[in-house]
Design a protein around this motif. Structure first.
Motif, short mmCIF file in Angstrom:
data_model
loop_
_atom_site.label_atom_id
_atom_site.label_comp_id
_atom_site.label_asym_id
_atom_site.label_seq_id
_atom_site.Cartn_x
_atom_site.Cartn_y
_atom_site.Cartn_z
N ASP A 88 5.06 -4.02 3.18
CA ASP A 88 5.35 -2.59 3.38
C ASP A 88 6.85 -2.27 3.50
O ASP A 88 7.27 -1.58 4.43
CB ASP A 88 4.60 -2.14 4.65
N PRO A 89 7.66 -2.74 2.56
CA PRO A 89 9.11 -2.54 2.72
C PRO A 89 9.55 -1.08 2.57
O PRO A 89 10.65 -0.73 2.98
CB PRO A 89 9.72 -3.39 1.59
N GLY A 103 4.38 3.20 -7.49
CA GLY A 103 4.73 4.36 -6.67
C GLY A 103 3.53 4.95 -5.93
O GLY A 103 3.67 5.88 -5.16
N ARG A 104 2.33 4.39 -6.17
CA ARG A 104 1.13 4.97 -5.56
C ARG A 104 0.93 4.51 -4.11
O ARG A 104 1.39 3.46 -3.72
CB ARG A 104 -0.11 4.55 -6.35
N THR A 105 0.16 5.32 -3.37
CA THR A 105 -0.14 5.03 -1.96
C THR A 105 -1.65 4.94 -1.77
O THR A 105 -2.40 5.76 -2.29
CB THR A 105 0.46 6.14 -1.07
N MET A 106 -2.06 3.94 -1.01
CA MET A 106 -3.48 3.72 -0.74
C MET A 106 -3.98 4.72 0.30
O MET A 106 -3.28 4.96 1.29
CB MET A 106 -3.58 2.32 -0.13
N SER A 107 -5.16 5.28 0.12
CA SER A 107 -5.68 6.27 1.07
C SER A 107 -6.10 5.56 2.38
O SER A 107 -6.35 4.36 2.40
CB SER A 107 -6.90 6.98 0.48
N GLU A 108 -6.22 6.36 3.44
CA GLU A 108 -6.61 5.81 4.74
C GLU A 108 -8.04 5.24 4.67
O GLU A 108 -8.33 4.16 5.17
CB GLU A 108 -6.50 6.88 5.82
N PRO A 117 0.77 -1.25 0.00
CA PRO A 117 0.00 0.00 0.00
C PRO A 117 0.80 1.30 0.00
O PRO A 117 0.25 2.34 -0.34
CB PRO A 117 -0.83 -0.10 1.28
N ASN A 118 2.07 1.28 0.40
CA ASN A 118 2.84 2.53 0.40
C ASN A 118 3.85 2.56 -0.74
O ASN A 118 4.72 1.70 -0.83
CB ASN A 118 3.62 2.68 1.72
#
Ligand SMILES: Cc1ncc(COP(=O)(O)O)c(C=O)c1O
Length: 385
Positions: A196-197, A170-175, A163-164
């Motif tokens: 989540d490395p 390169g995208r990140t998942m929203s909360e 997710p990060n």
């Protein structure tokens, strides 16, 4: 003829490894391998730590499967419920976590739910367990819950996410999306493997809490020392509910008894006294400069009709070319012109993504970023017209 087990039929050659061979030709500027920058390796600090580690024979002895308590204590950075060493299992690189999870959760033919595109190494790890894949598309917030819900309704019970600053996009998942996914996992009693490395490599935007802090029962979290210290030690960790960690510990014991006592002691010693916190600041600052340089070069040299992501951390930018371009066929021309990338189609388990590619900005020098992106931009412009 030698008879292999059925699962060996699913073991495919790794395209990444083939590509890494290409990048060893020194004249090729490589944006292919997602290696950490070796300039960031704290060699002096590790040499001093190694001296202390090697003066204690216990650090060269067999040890417990769970991992060194000192190292697990260092990891207890997460939610209060997960602040105990018994929630952690040290593994031999977070890649081993994928293998152990495959053993624990995936029966032959089971559907593993993934985002499309997703981390290639996860697909290769689950292939060994004869997984099939449900590839769910994502939008700006991450994997689409409706696709996950459908997959769970159809019987899937294992979801892999990165997710990060995801590899490859390169995208990140929203909360909000993380909560939605965790709620679905709890409703269907499914497992979310939260890989989540890159977690500590955020250099812009707001921190988003990991899903492991949102569920005490249905998330298995994997972290890594590869990007925050060095990958050569092969150190990572799993964290999750104690019964799950206990099962994984037994499976790991059968595989390799334990992760190297010596490298665990070395990491614990090197990262002690707040070094980890200080060092990650340096790592983030370094990758921010690299990212900005690549974004500038993309704006300057890539033709109209090409788009890319703007990561808030990590090492990767995901490029979408005009639809009629095939990044896999373009690769050999790119390498002939002295620049390498990973064709995006690799990251889609069930096809698609032919006009996409992954660029890593972690290893190239700033001058190489300018030159490599210029070469690639020229090639794309020529191929489009
Ligand atoms: C998303 C993801 N997961 C896992 C890994 C494996 O990392 P390691 O085994 O070095 O901890 C990588 C390595 O690049 C990765 O990108």
């Amino acid at each position: 003829m030698v008879r292999y087990a059925d699962r060996a039929a699913n073991v495919k050659p790794s395209t990444i490894r083939e590509i890494l061979h290409l990048t060893q030709q020194s004249e090729v500027i490589s944006f292919a391998g997602g290696l950490p920058a070796s300039d960031l390796f704290p060699i002096g600090r590790m040499r001093e730590a190694a001296d202390r580690v090697l003066s204690d024979a216990a650090n060269l002895q067999y040890s417990i499967t769970e991992g060194e308590v000192r190292l697990r204590e260092l990891l207890a950075w997460q939610s209060a419920e997960l602040a105990d060493p018994s929630n952690f299992l040290v593994v031999s690189g977070s890649q081993q976590g994928l293998d152990l999870a495959g053993k624990l959760f995936v029966n032959p033919g089971d559907a593993v739910v993934v985002e499309a595109p997703t981390y290639l190494g996860a697909l290769r790890a689950f292939d060994v367990y004869q997984a099939t894949y449900v590839a769910v598309p994502s939008d700006g917030e991450g994997i689409e819950p409706s696709g996950v819900e459908q997959a769970f309704r159809n019987g899937a019970r294992f979801l892999y996410l990165n997710p990060n600053f995801s590899n490859p996009t390169g995208r990140t998942m929203s909360e909000r999306r993380r909560h939605q996914i965790v709620d679905l996992a709890e409703e269907f009693d499914a497992i979310v493997y939260e890989d989540d490395p890159y977690a500590l490599l955020r250099f812009s935007g707001e921190f988003v809490p990991p899903m492991i802090t949102m569920s005490s029962s249905n998330v298995l979290y994997a972290g890594s020392f590869s990007k925050i210290l060095v990958p050569g030690l092969r150190l990572g960790w799993l964290s999750g509910p104690v019964p799950m960690i206990e099962k994984l510990t037994m499976i790991k014991q059968a595989a390799d008894l334990h992760t190297s006592t010596t490298t665990q002691a070395l990491a614990a010693e090197a990262l002690a006294d707040g070094f980890l916190e200080r060092h990650v600041l340096q790592v983030r600052a370094y990758y921010l400069v690299q990212r900005d340089r690549m974004l500038q070069a993309l704006t300057a040299h890539f033709p109209p009709g090409t788009t890319w992501t703007v990561p808030e951390g990590g090492m990767f930018i995901w490029v979408t070319l005009p639809v009629d371009l095939d990044a896999t066929s373009l690769l050999s021309q790119a390498v002939a012109e002295g620049v390498a990338y990973v064709p995006g189609a690799q990251f889609f388990p069930n096809g698609g993504g032919s006009n996409t590619l992954r660029l890593a900005y972690s290893v190239a020098t700033l001058v190489e970023i300018d030159q490599g992106i210029e070469r690639l931009g020229r090639l794309i412009a020529r191929s489009t017209s």
